[in-house]
Scaffold this active site. Structure first.
Site, PDB file in Angstrom:
ATOM      1  N   THR A   1       0.864  -1.186   0.000  1.00  0.00           N
ATOM      2  CA  THR A   1       0.000   0.000   0.000  1.00  0.00           C
ATOM      3  C   THR A   1       0.905   1.242   0.000  1.00  0.00           C
ATOM      4  O   THR A   1       2.014   1.221   0.550  1.00  0.00           O
ATOM      5  CB  THR A   1      -0.956   0.042   1.213  1.00  0.00           C
ATOM      6  OG1 THR A   1      -0.201   0.316   2.405  1.00  0.00           O
ATOM      7  CG2 THR A   1      -1.740  -1.252   1.363  1.00  0.00           C
ATOM      8  N   GLY A   2       0.420   2.296  -0.652  1.00  0.00           N
ATOM      9  CA  GLY A   2       1.284   3.468  -0.798  1.00  0.00           C
ATOM     10  C   GLY A   2       2.518   3.120  -1.619  1.00  0.00           C
ATOM     11  O   GLY A   2       3.615   3.585  -1.344  1.00  0.00           O
TER      12      GLY A   2
ATOM     13  N   GLY B   1       8.071   7.169  -3.297  1.00  0.00           N
ATOM     14  CA  GLY B   1       8.769   7.137  -2.009  1.00  0.00           C
ATOM     15  C   GLY B   1       9.177   5.740  -1.565  1.00  0.00           C
ATOM     16  O   GLY B   1       9.601   4.905  -2.369  1.00  0.00           O
ATOM     17  N   ILE B   2       9.060   5.497  -0.272  1.00  0.00           N
ATOM     18  CA  ILE B   2       9.506   4.224   0.305  1.00  0.00           C
ATOM     19  C   ILE B   2       8.746   3.049  -0.314  1.00  0.00           C
ATOM     20  O   ILE B   2       9.334   2.037  -0.689  1.00  0.00           O
ATOM     21  CB  ILE B   2       9.309   4.233   1.843  1.00  0.00           C
ATOM     22  CG1 ILE B   2      10.227   5.284   2.497  1.00  0.00           C
ATOM     23  CG2 ILE B   2       9.584   2.850   2.436  1.00  0.00           C
ATOM     24  CD1 ILE B   2       9.965   5.505   3.987  1.00  0.00           C
TER      25      ILE B   2
ATOM     26  N   SER C   1       7.233   4.454  12.127  1.00  0.00           N
ATOM     27  CA  SER C   1       8.153   5.591  12.056  1.00  0.00           C
ATOM     28  C   SER C   1       8.938   5.676  13.355  1.00  0.00           C
ATOM     29  O   SER C   1       8.459   5.247  14.414  1.00  0.00           O
ATOM     30  CB  SER C   1       7.353   6.887  11.882  1.00  0.00           C
ATOM     31  OG  SER C   1       8.182   8.010  12.111  1.00  0.00           O
TER      32      SER C   1
ATOM     33  N   TYR D   1       0.338  12.277  14.135  1.00  0.00           N
ATOM     34  CA  TYR D   1       1.190  11.290  13.451  1.00  0.00           C
ATOM     35  C   TYR D   1       1.912  10.421  14.479  1.00  0.00           C
ATOM     36  O   TYR D   1       1.885   9.192  14.410  1.00  0.00           O
ATOM     37  CB  TYR D   1       2.195  12.041  12.576  1.00  0.00           C
ATOM     38  CG  TYR D   1       3.136  11.170  11.788  1.00  0.00           C
ATOM     39  CD1 TYR D   1       2.730  10.573  10.609  1.00  0.00           C
ATOM     40  CD2 TYR D   1       4.453  10.956  12.216  1.00  0.00           C
ATOM     41  CE1 TYR D   1       3.606   9.782   9.865  1.00  0.00           C
ATOM     42  CE2 TYR D   1       5.327  10.169  11.481  1.00  0.00           C
ATOM     43  CZ  TYR D   1       4.898   9.589  10.307  1.00  0.00           C
ATOM     44  OH  TYR D   1       5.766   8.800   9.579  1.00  0.00           O
TER      45      TYR D   1
HETATM   46  P1  NDP Z   1       5.187   9.504   0.207  1.00  0.00           P
HETATM   47  O1  NDP Z   1       4.304  10.657   0.422  1.00  0.00           O
HETATM   48  O2  NDP Z   1       6.387   9.634  -0.640  1.00  0.00           O
HETATM   49  O3  NDP Z   1       4.290   8.290  -0.313  1.00  0.00           O
HETATM   50  C1  NDP Z   1       3.115   7.946   0.344  1.00  0.00           C
HETATM   51  C2  NDP Z   1       2.420   6.856  -0.440  1.00  0.00           C
HETATM   52  O4  NDP Z   1       1.200   6.528   0.235  1.00  0.00           O
HETATM   53  C3  NDP Z   1       2.023   7.300  -1.833  1.00  0.00           C
HETATM   54  O5  NDP Z   1       2.036   6.192  -2.701  1.00  0.00           O
HETATM   55  C4  NDP Z   1       0.601   7.814  -1.629  1.00  0.00           C
HETATM   56  O6  NDP Z   1      -0.078   7.823  -2.872  1.00  0.00           O
HETATM   57  C5  NDP Z   1       0.098   6.758  -0.646  1.00  0.00           C
HETATM   58  N1  NDP Z   1      -1.033   7.168   0.170  1.00  0.00           N
HETATM   59  C6  NDP Z   1      -1.126   8.225   1.008  1.00  0.00           C
HETATM   60  N2  NDP Z   1      -2.351   8.258   1.567  1.00  0.00           N
HETATM   61  C7  NDP Z   1      -3.038   7.206   1.071  1.00  0.00           C
HETATM   62  C8  NDP Z   1      -4.354   6.705   1.249  1.00  0.00           C
HETATM   63  N3  NDP Z   1      -5.235   7.310   2.050  1.00  0.00           N
HETATM   64  N4  NDP Z   1      -4.710   5.596   0.578  1.00  0.00           N
HETATM   65  C9  NDP Z   1      -3.834   4.975  -0.252  1.00  0.00           C
HETATM   66  N5  NDP Z   1      -2.595   5.384  -0.457  1.00  0.00           N
HETATM   67  C10 NDP Z   1      -2.198   6.499   0.195  1.00  0.00           C
HETATM   68  O7  NDP Z   1       5.608   8.975   1.662  1.00  0.00           O
HETATM   69  P2  NDP Z   1       6.916   8.219   2.186  1.00  0.00           P
HETATM   70  O8  NDP Z   1       7.422   7.280   1.165  1.00  0.00           O
HETATM   71  O9  NDP Z   1       7.794   9.245   2.759  1.00  0.00           O
HETATM   72  O10 NDP Z   1       6.296   7.431   3.407  1.00  0.00           O
HETATM   73  C11 NDP Z   1       5.862   6.091   3.302  1.00  0.00           C
HETATM   74  C12 NDP Z   1       5.569   5.599   4.703  1.00  0.00           C
HETATM   75  O11 NDP Z   1       6.752   5.707   5.490  1.00  0.00           O
HETATM   76  C13 NDP Z   1       4.504   6.414   5.432  1.00  0.00           C
HETATM   77  O12 NDP Z   1       3.705   5.566   6.199  1.00  0.00           O
HETATM   78  C14 NDP Z   1       5.322   7.339   6.320  1.00  0.00           C
HETATM   79  O13 NDP Z   1       4.605   7.736   7.463  1.00  0.00           O
HETATM   80  C15 NDP Z   1       6.485   6.438   6.665  1.00  0.00           C
HETATM   81  N6  NDP Z   1       7.698   7.137   7.071  1.00  0.00           N
HETATM   82  C16 NDP Z   1       8.351   7.974   6.212  1.00  0.00           C
HETATM   83  C17 NDP Z   1       9.502   8.604   6.620  1.00  0.00           C
HETATM   84  C18 NDP Z   1      10.254   9.513   5.735  1.00  0.00           C
HETATM   85  O14 NDP Z   1      11.213  10.154   6.216  1.00  0.00           O
HETATM   86  N7  NDP Z   1       9.923   9.631   4.477  1.00  0.00           N
HETATM   87  C19 NDP Z   1      10.048   8.418   7.975  1.00  0.00           C
HETATM   88  C20 NDP Z   1       9.270   7.526   8.793  1.00  0.00           C
HETATM   89  C21 NDP Z   1       8.159   6.921   8.353  1.00  0.00           C
HETATM   90  P3  NDP Z   1      -1.403   8.731  -3.121  1.00  0.00           P
HETATM   91  O15 NDP Z   1      -1.097  10.089  -2.582  1.00  0.00           O
HETATM   92  O16 NDP Z   1      -1.595   8.678  -4.595  1.00  0.00           O
HETATM   93  O17 NDP Z   1      -2.497   8.052  -2.378  1.00  0.00           O
END
Ligand code: NDP
Length: 264
Positions: free
Chosen positions: A13-14, A18-19, A144, A157
């Site tokens: 998911t997501g 990003g990650i 996180s 968060y």
């Molecule tokens: P990004 O914003 O780069 O990516 C987030 C992803 O989640 C996208 O694919 C987005 O796509 C999707 N997403 C967000 N909301 C929803 C939703 N309601 N339903 C379905 N998909 C969703 O984030 P990161 O890669 O930075 O983060 C990924 C995870 O890692 C998160 O859970 C974040 O909290 C965690 N994290 C990140 C850190 C960082 O430094 N980057 C540090 C610690 C934790 P779309 O918008 O199209 O839905």
């Protein structure tokens, strides 16, 4: 090192940026078939196509909002149809928040609760039955470092990610008897679009550029002095999903360049 992931069915998911995207690509590189889910249809389809083109595995892009139960159920049906089951579930969708406890309203609390906690509860209900039928499975949640060490500007968060860590522990205890291993990854600073968004908001207030803001964040927080790349984090996921980590159960793994200030 052969991680024995060839032919495994994975859902991230997501997974469109990003990650999550780095994780999906890493699994595909290992020969696994991958489904990625996100809200932005154009981006999730495009990235699914790119993964397919590069790694020649079966890839499914799913437009979905993980805060909606019906979207999770539809995703399960699509994955069942295309992959005939699932071996590995990565609960990764999430985003930072920005509020004080005094001004964050109930709607915001409930949205993040759905996004970070209920989504993982519901995907477990949706996909654990197929894992059991296949004789086992893997669930990895992206929480996180903020689950343990809060950042001041995002109490919602911090709180919901802490709940996700506890949920992962409880789920691990409940499912290990079915040969389903659950673990959590707690990243620190990972340079993704989500960070650029945060930097855009906070740097403006301070009158500095987003890049300067990010450099300062890395210097002040991570002893390693830099952000991680999403790929550095993704390596942990393929390891935790592989038989090479067969004794890792119900744990939380920090990837934070030394940022966590306590022993955990
Ligand atoms: P990004 O914003 O780069 O990516 C987030 C992803 O989640 C996208 O694919 C987005 O796509 C999707 N997403 C967000 N909301 C929803 C939703 N309601 N339903 C379905 N998909 C969703 O984030 P990161 O890669 O930075 O983060 C990924 C995870 O890692 C998160 O859970 C974040 O909290 C965690 N994290 C990140 C850190 C960082 O430094 N980057 C540090 C610690 C934790 P779309 O918008 O199209 O839905």
């Amino acid at each position: 090192m052969d991680l024995n992931l060839k032919g495994k069915k994975v859902f991230v998911t997501g997974g469109s940026v990003g990650i999550g995207l780095a994780v999906a690509r890493k699994f595909a590189e290992e020969g696994a078939d991958v489904a990625i889910g996100a809200r932005d249809k154009e981006r999730v389809y495009r990235e699914a196509g790119e993964i397919q083109k590069k790694f020649h595995v079966d890839v499914l892009g799913i437009q979905m909002d993980v805060t909606r139960l019906e979207d999770i159920e539809k995703a399960r049906d699509k994955i069942e149809k295309q992959f005939e089951g699932l071996d590995i579930l990565i609960n990764n969708a999430g985003t930072g928040s920005e509020e004080t406890i005094m001004d964050g309203d109930d709607r915001k609390w409930y949205y993040y609760w759905d996004l970070h906690v209920m989504a993982a509860v519901r995907t477990a209900r949706a996909f654990v039955p197929t894992m059991k039928k296949r004789g086992g499975g893997i669930i990895i949640n992206t929480a996180s470092i903020c689950a343990k060490q809060p950042l001041g500007y995002e109490p919602i968060y911090n709180t919901t990610k802490a709940a996700l860590v506890m949920f992962g522990k409880c789920l691990a205890n409940e499912l290990i008897g079915d040969n389903i291993r659950v673990n959590t990854v707690n990243p620190g600073l990972v340079l993704t679009p989500d960070w650029w968004k945060t930097a855009g908001i906070l740097s403006e207030r301070e009158g500095v550029s987003a890049q300067d803001y990010l450099d300062r964040v890395a210097e002040e927080n991570a002893p390693i002095g830099r952000f991680a790349t999403p790929e550095e984090v993704a390596d942990m996921y393929v390891f935790l999903a592989s038989p090479r980590s067969s004794y890792c159960v119900g744990s939380t793994y920090y990837i934070d360049g030394g940022w966590l200030k306590v022993v955990d």
